[in-house]
Design a protein around this motif. Structure first.
Motif, mmCIF file in Angstrom:
data_model
loop_
_atom_site.group_PDB
_atom_site.id
_atom_site.type_symbol
_atom_site.label_atom_id
_atom_site.label_comp_id
_atom_site.label_asym_id
_atom_site.label_seq_id
_atom_site.Cartn_x
_atom_site.Cartn_y
_atom_site.Cartn_z
ATOM 1 N N ALA A 297 1.074 -1.296 0.175
ATOM 2 C CA ALA A 297 0.544 0.005 -0.261
ATOM 3 C C ALA A 297 1.164 1.059 0.103
ATOM 4 C CB ALA A 297 -1.100 0.413 1.369
ATOM 5 N N GLY A 298 2.145 1.217 0.447
ATOM 6 C CA GLY A 298 2.773 2.375 1.452
ATOM 7 C C GLY A 298 3.522 2.655 -0.466
ATOM 8 N N MET A 299 4.133 1.684 -0.824
ATOM 9 C CA MET A 299 4.160 1.702 -2.757
ATOM 10 C C MET A 299 3.069 2.117 -3.517
ATOM 11 S SD MET A 299 6.676 -1.358 -3.081
ATOM 12 C CE MET A 299 7.985 -1.963 -2.375
ATOM 13 N N LEU A 300 2.222 1.350 -3.281
ATOM 14 C CA LEU A 300 1.517 2.348 -4.081
ATOM 15 C C LEU A 300 0.163 3.850 -4.611
ATOM 16 C CD1 LEU A 300 -1.252 1.766 -6.284
ATOM 17 C CD2 LEU A 300 -2.587 0.526 -4.377
ATOM 18 N N ALA A 301 1.123 4.354 -2.508
ATOM 19 C CA ALA A 301 0.851 6.225 -1.969
ATOM 20 C C ALA A 301 1.705 6.133 -3.161
ATOM 21 C CB ALA A 301 0.044 5.876 -1.028
ATOM 22 N N VAL A 302 2.838 5.884 -3.049
ATOM 23 C CA VAL A 302 4.436 7.177 -3.530
ATOM 24 C C VAL A 302 4.222 7.186 -4.699
ATOM 25 C CG1 VAL A 302 6.653 6.651 -3.334
ATOM 26 C CG2 VAL A 302 5.670 5.813 -1.320
ATOM 27 N N GLY A 338 -3.391 9.216 -2.471
ATOM 28 C CA GLY A 338 -2.026 8.374 -2.165
ATOM 29 C C GLY A 338 -2.152 8.756 -0.743
ATOM 30 N N ILE A 339 -2.249 9.823 0.205
ATOM 31 C CA ILE A 339 -2.820 9.433 1.454
ATOM 32 C C ILE A 339 -3.315 8.551 1.849
ATOM 33 C CG2 ILE A 339 -2.903 11.100 3.602
ATOM 34 C CD1 ILE A 339 -1.809 13.176 2.431
ATOM 35 N N LEU A 340 -4.940 8.438 1.985
ATOM 36 C CA LEU A 340 -5.913 7.635 1.480
ATOM 37 C C LEU A 340 -5.514 5.625 1.237
ATOM 38 C CD1 LEU A 340 -8.958 6.880 2.693
ATOM 39 C CD2 LEU A 340 -9.930 7.411 0.303
ATOM 40 N N VAL A 341 -4.945 6.130 0.290
ATOM 41 C CA VAL A 341 -4.295 4.631 0.195
ATOM 42 C C VAL A 341 -3.512 3.914 1.105
ATOM 43 C CG1 VAL A 341 -3.024 3.416 -2.260
ATOM 44 C CG2 VAL A 341 -4.855 4.662 -2.801
ATOM 45 N N SER A 342 -2.733 5.714 1.630
ATOM 46 C CA SER A 342 -1.727 4.321 3.022
ATOM 47 C C SER A 342 -2.219 4.534 4.039
ATOM 48 C CB SER A 342 -0.492 5.510 2.315
ATOM 49 O OG SER A 342 0.640 5.652 3.904
ATOM 50 N N LEU A 343 -3.370 5.597 4.519
ATOM 51 C CA LEU A 343 -4.072 5.249 5.440
ATOM 52 C C LEU A 343 -4.384 3.886 5.392
ATOM 53 C CD1 LEU A 343 -5.040 8.396 6.335
ATOM 54 C CD2 LEU A 343 -3.320 7.506 7.427
ATOM 55 N N LEU A 348 -5.140 -1.628 7.561
ATOM 56 C CA LEU A 348 -5.501 -2.631 7.499
ATOM 57 C C LEU A 348 -4.098 -3.858 7.378
ATOM 58 C CD1 LEU A 348 -7.182 -5.234 5.191
ATOM 59 C CD2 LEU A 348 -5.876 -4.920 3.577
ATOM 60 N N ALA A 349 -3.189 -3.240 6.485
ATOM 61 C CA ALA A 349 -2.101 -4.530 8.427
ATOM 62 C C ALA A 349 -2.024 -4.251 9.365
ATOM 63 C CB ALA A 349 -0.078 -3.429 7.295
ATOM 64 N N THR A 350 -2.676 -3.919 10.121
ATOM 65 C CA THR A 350 -2.276 -3.962 11.294
ATOM 66 C C THR A 350 -3.429 -4.405 11.991
ATOM 67 O OG1 THR A 350 -2.030 -1.381 11.942
ATOM 68 C CG2 THR A 350 -2.890 -2.114 13.463
ATOM 69 N N ALA A 351 -4.867 -4.210 11.350
ATOM 70 C CA ALA A 351 -5.575 -5.911 11.442
ATOM 71 C C ALA A 351 -5.417 -7.186 11.925
ATOM 72 C CB ALA A 351 -7.230 -5.582 10.474
#
Length: 362
Positions: A297-302, A338-343, A348-351
């Protein structure tokens, strides 16, 4: 009949170092000079000359020739001329010891200027020129080069790129201008330095082993890595095609156009590779850290944000339905996306990281 082994010292090193009055005659006296002169100046050539005179005397005596060793030296500066002082010493030795011949030992070119003086008084049977085998700087350079050539890794890293560059010089100068040839050589050498400096050679050396492990283990990441490599190649080619019609003078616009065209493909390659690694760990029932889960998700946001900034630089209009967006509005939409995708990715990763993985039912 006695043969004189005469060590010449035209620059008065012996008299300056020891204070003795020349000539110095006899084995023990000359051997004592070696220590005195050597302690005064260990780098003096006269030390080697004295040792050679002793060696020649020993060899002559061992062969049955009656030989004696002596050192003739110029007087200290301010008395008589060096050549005249040495001539007087030779006359003194010839009269006292009934000399018939001599073997002259010299250590410098300046000493050899005394040879005519010796030849005018005694028969010269030979001239032994003492040459120091390795001077200090030459010796250091020699051993440094020898150690360098013995190191296979260093030799491969430095000599191979340098040899390739030298081989390319004629071809580049034949087909291109000197400026292009110089730029090509600089790029080659710079790439070789970065290849070694960034440790890329270590990754390349491990690539066959890693590929073999992925192939035999049947991991999903093998397929995703190949897919990511294909997407990366397509992205680079797409960026190159996009900048072809642009003038080279507009360097910032060229870079922006390249990134704008290639960023979707490069982002897809990064997300695909990261997802494949996640699937491998999930199939192997290994723990999934939050950082690894949020990486795609971070890469997609970047990638989304990079696409927005490059689009803004190129001032490309974007239309959603019938609503037209200005470049600044379009940039805001991409940054917000991008910020929305990162959040969402972090959430999702935390869950997923806090919930135990359910066993896969067959």
């Amino acid at each position: 009949m006695t043969t004189l082994v005469c060590c010449l010292d035209r620059d008065s090193t012996v008299t300056t170092a020891t204070g003795l009055t020349p000539p110095v005659v006899g084995w023990e006296a000359v051997r004592s000079l070696v220590t005195d002169v050597g302690l005064d100046d260990p780098e003096a050539t006269t030390v080697n000359c004295l040792l050679e005179a002793l060696r020649v005397t020993r060899d002559l005596n061992d062969s049955g020739t009656d030989a004696m060793v002596a050192v003739v030296s110029a007087s200290p500066a301010g008395t008589t001329a060096p050549d005249r002082a040495v001539a007087d010493q030779i006359d003194e030795l010839a009269a006292e010891y009934d000399l018939t011949a001599t073997v002259v030992v010299t250590g410098t070119t300046d000493d050899e200027r005394l040879l005519p003086v010796i030849e005018s008084r005694l028969q010269v049977d030979g001239v032994d020129r003492v040459v120091v085998r390795q001077a200090r700087d030459i010796e250091s350079t020699y051993y440094l080069l020898k150690q360098f050539l013995a190191d296979e890794e260093l030799r491969t890293t430095v000599l191979v790129p340098l040899g390739i560059s030298l081989l390319l010089v004629p071809a580049l100068l034949l087909w291109f201008s000197p400026a292009v040839a110089l730029a090509g050589l600089a790029a080659l050498l710079g790439g070789a330095v970065l290849y070694k400096g960034l440790g890329i050679d270590e990754y390349v050396s491990r690539l066959p082993e890693v590929s073999r492990e992925l192939l035999y283990s049947g991991q999903v990441s093998l397929v995703t890595y190949v897919t990511a490599a294909g997407l990366m190649i397509v992205g680079l080619v797409s960026g190159g095609i996009a900048v072809t019609p642009l003038p080279e003078s507009l360097a910032p616009i060229v870079v922006a156009a390249f990134l704008h065209s290639s960023s979707p493909w490069l982002t897809g390659a990064a997300v695909t590779a990261a997802t494949g690694r996640l699937l491998d760990r999930w199939i192997a029932d290994e723990p999934l850290p939050t950082a690894m889960l949020s990486l795609p998700a971070g890469m997609l946001a970047v990638g989304i944000i990079a696409r927005g900034f490059t689009g803004y630089l190129l001032t490309v209009e974007f239309t959603v339905g019938s609503v037209g967006l200005s470049p600044i509005q379009r940039l805001a939409v991409f940054v917000a996306g991008g910020i929305l995708v990162s959040l969402l990715g972090v959430k999702l990763a935390t869950a997923l990281a806090t919930q135990p993985a359910d066993p896969v039912s067959e």
